[in-house]
Enzyme design. Structure first.
Site, PDB file in Angstrom:
ATOM      1  N   TYR A  90      32.377  32.703  45.933  1.00 49.51           N
ATOM      2  CA  TYR A  90      33.417  32.717  46.978  1.00 49.51           C
ATOM      3  C   TYR A  90      34.724  32.051  46.545  1.00 49.51           C
ATOM      4  O   TYR A  90      34.795  31.502  45.469  1.00 49.51           O
ATOM      5  CB  TYR A  90      32.897  32.240  48.324  1.00 49.51           C
ATOM      6  CG  TYR A  90      32.367  30.843  48.534  1.00 49.51           C
ATOM      7  CD1 TYR A  90      32.601  29.799  47.668  1.00 49.51           C
ATOM      8  CD2 TYR A  90      31.615  30.577  49.679  1.00 49.51           C
ATOM      9  CE1 TYR A  90      32.108  28.531  47.927  1.00 49.51           C
ATOM     10  CE2 TYR A  90      31.109  29.307  49.936  1.00 49.51           C
ATOM     11  CZ  TYR A  90      31.370  28.290  49.061  1.00 49.51           C
ATOM     12  OH  TYR A  90      30.881  27.049  49.316  1.00 49.51           O
ATOM     13  N   GLU A  91      35.717  32.176  47.386  1.00 47.43           N
ATOM     14  CA  GLU A  91      37.097  31.784  47.030  1.00 47.43           C
ATOM     15  C   GLU A  91      37.576  32.509  45.774  1.00 47.43           C
ATOM     16  O   GLU A  91      38.320  31.955  44.968  1.00 47.43           O
ATOM     17  CB  GLU A  91      37.199  30.264  46.837  1.00 47.43           C
ATOM     18  CG  GLU A  91      37.413  29.486  48.120  1.00 47.43           C
ATOM     19  CD  GLU A  91      38.695  29.836  48.842  1.00 47.43           C
ATOM     20  OE1 GLU A  91      39.695  30.148  48.206  1.00 47.43           O
ATOM     21  OE2 GLU A  91      38.668  29.821  50.088  1.00 47.43           O
ATOM     22  N   GLY A  92      37.179  33.775  45.630  1.00 49.02           N
ATOM     23  CA  GLY A  92      37.507  34.539  44.426  1.00 49.02           C
ATOM     24  C   GLY A  92      36.411  34.359  43.403  1.00 49.02           C
ATOM     25  O   GLY A  92      36.180  33.244  42.933  1.00 49.02           O
ATOM     26  N   GLN A 127      38.883  34.642  39.004  1.00 43.78           N
ATOM     27  CA  GLN A 127      39.582  33.441  38.524  1.00 43.78           C
ATOM     28  C   GLN A 127      40.112  33.679  37.110  1.00 43.78           C
ATOM     29  O   GLN A 127      41.235  33.298  36.775  1.00 43.78           O
ATOM     30  CB  GLN A 127      38.629  32.231  38.492  1.00 43.78           C
ATOM     31  CG  GLN A 127      37.992  31.853  39.816  1.00 43.78           C
ATOM     32  CD  GLN A 127      38.995  31.494  40.891  1.00 43.78           C
ATOM     33  OE1 GLN A 127      40.028  30.901  40.610  1.00 43.78           O
ATOM     34  NE2 GLN A 127      38.722  31.906  42.108  1.00 43.78           N
ATOM     35  N   ARG A 130      40.428  26.210  46.279  1.00 38.27           N
ATOM     36  CA  ARG A 130      39.664  26.467  45.051  1.00 38.27           C
ATOM     37  C   ARG A 130      39.252  25.165  44.379  1.00 38.27           C
ATOM     38  O   ARG A 130      38.184  25.092  43.768  1.00 38.27           O
ATOM     39  CB  ARG A 130      40.472  27.374  44.116  1.00 38.27           C
ATOM     40  CG  ARG A 130      40.562  28.775  44.683  1.00 38.27           C
ATOM     41  CD  ARG A 130      41.300  29.784  43.826  1.00 38.27           C
ATOM     42  NE  ARG A 130      41.087  31.118  44.416  1.00 38.27           N
ATOM     43  CZ  ARG A 130      41.627  32.240  43.968  1.00 38.27           C
ATOM     44  NH1 ARG A 130      42.428  32.220  42.914  1.00 38.27           N
ATOM     45  NH2 ARG A 130      41.360  33.402  44.563  1.00 38.27           N
TER      46      ARG A 130
END
Lengths: 592, 592
Positions: free
Chosen positions: A434-436, A441, A294
């Site tokens: 992306y990546e959450g 978040q 992240r």
């Protein structure tokens, strides 16, 4: 048409004057003297500017093509990757025991910034490889490490992370991919994964897939997920490549941007894989990778902002249109460069503060990861865990906004492909997803991180801000322009945190309805802190008789702009948070 | 993959309950009873949903092609245009003397919203035609009107506006295109124009170009610009088409979005044209068109927001992921629809308030244009002139933001082409740039409109807000949720205006450095006003025993959300404005 100039002086400023790396007790930081880091940055900068950036537009226009199961990357990508791996960039901060160069993660972050600014789609290939290697390094068996790490570190092979399936992205408990145990200890993996970045391509001899799947009979939901390593080609005992595994690319996603990166549907048709770490503990294995992954996305946010800003600035200096309201600046030309106009400057300053502030935040984050890994410092680990959703969510939102603002500087030219700004906007957009997603978040922040360690970590953050203010209040210049606004903003953050603790206990919806604003409020305070610290460092340099006074005075003015014109956003976020759940949840789902 | 449902109920609400059109004294408004407008909206909605929207993605993917001087529009565009013109939509609000249908501009706005939501790139062809026809109608000779208007109104021919050249966009004083007078009273036009929307295409028999050019020997700068009509094919006395004029498309721009619209380089190689209006008064002619043209761009902002919101909402209701924190909502499914989650709702509400608020603002603006034109009402003319930069700048910024937010609702799917949200984002982006960038709008507002009529118009705006609050303060529900926040926000706007008057007098940079924030501050107060008015209308409907209570209660809750969570942004904008020019202008241009 776009250009990229490595911002090495600004990077050196963050390393040596903000973070003061050589004074740190983190093992390995003592070697990072300015000459050494300059040499590394110069080399990385050359690759970024001369090799990767010229391919940025090519990658966007050509994209990737799937032909008979083979993915063709854009012209020049393979040769560029050769240069990157030959330069040793793929293993820069990796474990020397398996062939890495053992430098701090911070230096990998600095090189990664430049590669990412220069060509975000390209940098995702080594970026994902790094993530996969880290997962194996932390959770794999010694045998797995021996088998995979040297080739991943050298860049001969690349890696992927396979999480998402059509029916599940955020909610990984819904994963259907199955892993059936075999007598020899391996598993046969069956299922389909989507949105797999770098899933298939023609730039490396082998691709090492890390795959989340469920072993039949295991617990329901996320508690029954395991992590597997699934190589594209099997690896023989002697390290040579064997047969092809039953994994293949079923299609490429057409996307808004990052066309140079292959976003694949990956089909596992009884592909053979091996458990990484413990059975049913796949989510935990993923989580330990998450801070690093992240942080690298947070970096992508401001890195696209940086290259967009550079090009907007170049345009603003060249484009002649209108006259300076305070008096002609370019009497021999038909008009003045548009950088003379206040609203053009306002826009450029809006861009500049988030790029430079973003860099400071991310490098600080990388230094905390080094501290956590190299000193097993639990407090640093806790602090970076708290800050990660803030860095990812805030900096990718602001990075996209910066790219959009830079595009606006160019007026109509910003909308054309020829000038290239619109590509930065399209590429930067994915980092918010992306990546959450950034919404996720914010839930991670409010739902998980805020109450972490019984609230001690957030209290430690407040204490850090408070001490910094207290220690420096004697400096009148710092106090008025930087510390006082920071104190105000920090109070807003504390009030919001208090609101969540009190109201969120009564009704979780009160906290969840304000999570996104809280993430931005926290982001502003963190950026306010690093700008105040950079201001202090600049004042020290000026007092110490630094020759390049303009550099430091510019830093001070830029920080003052952030403090005066952006940090007050904390009040708006607090006001929104304080309205609680009622306005957000008032409508029945059917009545939207 | 995208869908579009004409929001006819919401449009009817604005026409009849907010604007109360049949009670208006504007000539022609008495005919606009709910049955009549419903019939018009239904027909326009059918074209939008069934004809135009299905071509939206086709237009994006195929784009326009230039082949041997001919521009091919995407498959289906020509047939769709046939349906639009056969339905009489191209002349809906045009002068009946030349074949128009004579309806108020407000109704053209309502139909235009739906066409624009459905297919923005397509709608630009009739949209530009409307603008060109209006210019000829106001400034052309009777002969020019007879020659061009009937065919432009019927849509047999289309029109363009040619302003920009490579060296000048905002600064039209730098125009180089020459118009040399001929003995027969015509002019030969020579020069190159860029970014000409709908400049060349295959959907109409003739294209009527309106071109800004300079007559040699005239005054320098903008005072020497004249407006010319330059038909692609000459028109014979009997109305039939004659020879081809020396105007041609030299290239198509590759752009970020609106691919279905041909953005042309237009070369004038001694093309024959005729003066429209007075010599050297071309800028004035352009300016009289500007309110209408800029209002139509403001509309594009929220119209893209509307279609993006609709698709985000559909996704949020369908996509199953995670469980409602307050208790499972979909026990028979693997997860709950994501609309249950507070942060998803927060995002959807953020979208909804700007779409519905934007519609109210734009229709109100259209009604002021009708009042100005049909009653020669100078006050209405002044008020819409004041508000135009606010509507254009604020609503296109918010429209783009709404499309980006809607894309975010879809997570990874939002980034893929397949789901279509990313096209709305790319298309919406241009509205912040063309018809004067939003930065230019803010300069128009602060530099020209604020002091207009000695400040009387801005005072009239404040008075309008004040009276509305005063008249309705007795209504406790309206007061707490809507009027009190509006009063607060209005105070911020007054404080900002006062700041400009006082500080801007001393130093114009103080006003110019805050222009963009002022535009947004003004936008919020205007949107706060229309939301308060919609709340009042909804309360009246509920008190009057309206059967559809959910519709009105939803309006009230949506307005409350805007007031609670967005209107407080006025304080941030005021804080930024109050910092003046110092932070903005601190850096030397060389030190950015």
């Amino acid at each position: 048409m776009t250009t990229y100039t490595p911002p090495i002086k600004d990077i050196q400023f963050v390393l040596h004057e903000l973070l003061k790396v050589t004074e740190s007790d983190v093992p390995g930081y003592d070697e990072l003297d300015p000459e050494f880091t300059q040499a590394i940055l110069d080399e990385a900068g050359k690759i970024a500017a001369n090799v990767l950036h010229p391919l940025n537009k090519v990658g966007d226009e050509e994209g990737c093509r799937l032909e008979n199961g083979v993915v063709r990357t854009p012209k020049g990508f393979k040769e560029a990757f050769d240069q990157v791996r030959e330069g040793g960039w793929t293993g820069l901060d990796c474990d020397p025991e398996y062939g890495g160069q053992g430098l701090p993660h911070l230096m990998n972050t600095a090189a990664g910034e430049m590669f990412s600014s220069a060509n975000m789609a390209f940098q995702m290939y080594p970026g994902l490889t790094h993530g996969a290697a880290s997962a194996i390094h932390v959770h794999g068996s010694e045998d797995q490490k021996q088998t995979y790490l040297p080739k991943l570190y050298s860049g001969e092979w690349t890696g992927t992370m396979n999480l998402t399936e059509p029916q599940c992205g955020t909610d990984l408990g819904l994963i259907r991919t199955k892993a059936e145990p075999q007598d020899d200890g391996s598993y046969l993996i069956t299922g389909s994964k989507i949105w797999i970045s770098s899933g298939e391509h023609d730039m490396a001899d082998n691709i090492i897939h890390l795959v989340l799947a469920k072993i039949p009979g295991g617990p329901e939901g996320v508690k029954g997920i395991s992590l597997f390593v699934v190589p594209k080609f099997f690896v023989n005992e002697d390290g040579s490549l064997g047969d092809r595994n039953a994994v293949s690319c079923g299609g490429l996603e057409e996307k808004m941007g990052i066309h140079g990166n292959a976003t694949c549907v990956m089909n596992y048709d009884g592909a053979r894989g091996w458990l990484v770490g413990e059975m049913h503990k796949g989510m935990r294995a993923m989580f330990t990778m998450m801070n690093e992954a992240r942080l690298s996305v947070a970096l992508q946010g401001y890195a696209q902002g940086e290259v967009a800003y550079q090009n907007a600035l170049g345009f603003a200096r060249d484009r002649l249109q209108g006259r300076d309201v305070t008096g002609t600046k370019n009497p021999n030309g038909p008009a003045d460069p548009i950088i003379v106009h206040p609203d053009v400057r306002r826009n450029l300053m809006d861009q500049k503060v988030y790029v430079e502030g973003g860099r400071a935040m991310v490098y600080w984050g990388a230094s905390m990861i080094d501290r956590s890994h190299r000193l097993n410092d639990d407090e640093a680990e806790a602090m970076i865990s708290l800050l990660i959703p803030v860095l990812k969510g805030f900096l990718t939102d602001k990075g996209f906004e910066t790219a959009v603002n830079a595009q606006q500087t160019l007026g109509g030219s910003g909308f054309t492909r020829e000038w290239g700004l619109e590509q930065f906007v399209r590429d930067a957009r994915i980092a918010m997803i992306y990546e959450g997603t950034n919404g996720i978040q914010s839930l991670d922040l409010v739902g998980r991180k805020l109450g972490m360690n019984g609230g001690q970590t957030i209290m430690a953050f407040f204490e850090m801000v408070k001490s910094f203010i207290k220690e420096n209040e004697g400096n009148a210049g710092l106090k008025a322009g930087y510390l006082d606004p920071l104190k105000e903003a920090s109070k807003d953050l504390q009030a919001a945190a208090m609101y969540f603790m009190q109201e969120g206990m009564k009704n979780p919806l009160n906290a969840l309805s304000g999570s996104y604003d809280f993430m931005h409020l926290f982001g502003h305070v963190t950026m306010g802190l690093v700008w105040a610290q950079m201001a202090k460092a600049s004042m020290e340099a000026l007092e110490g008789g630094a020759s390049d006074t303009e550099f430091y005075e510019t830093k001070l003015a830029t920080g003052r702009y952030y403090m005066a014109r952006h940090l007050p956003a904390t009040k708006l976020h607090l006001a929104r948070i304080s309205t609680g759940a009622e306005p957000v949840m008032a409508l029945d789902a059917a009545n939207f």
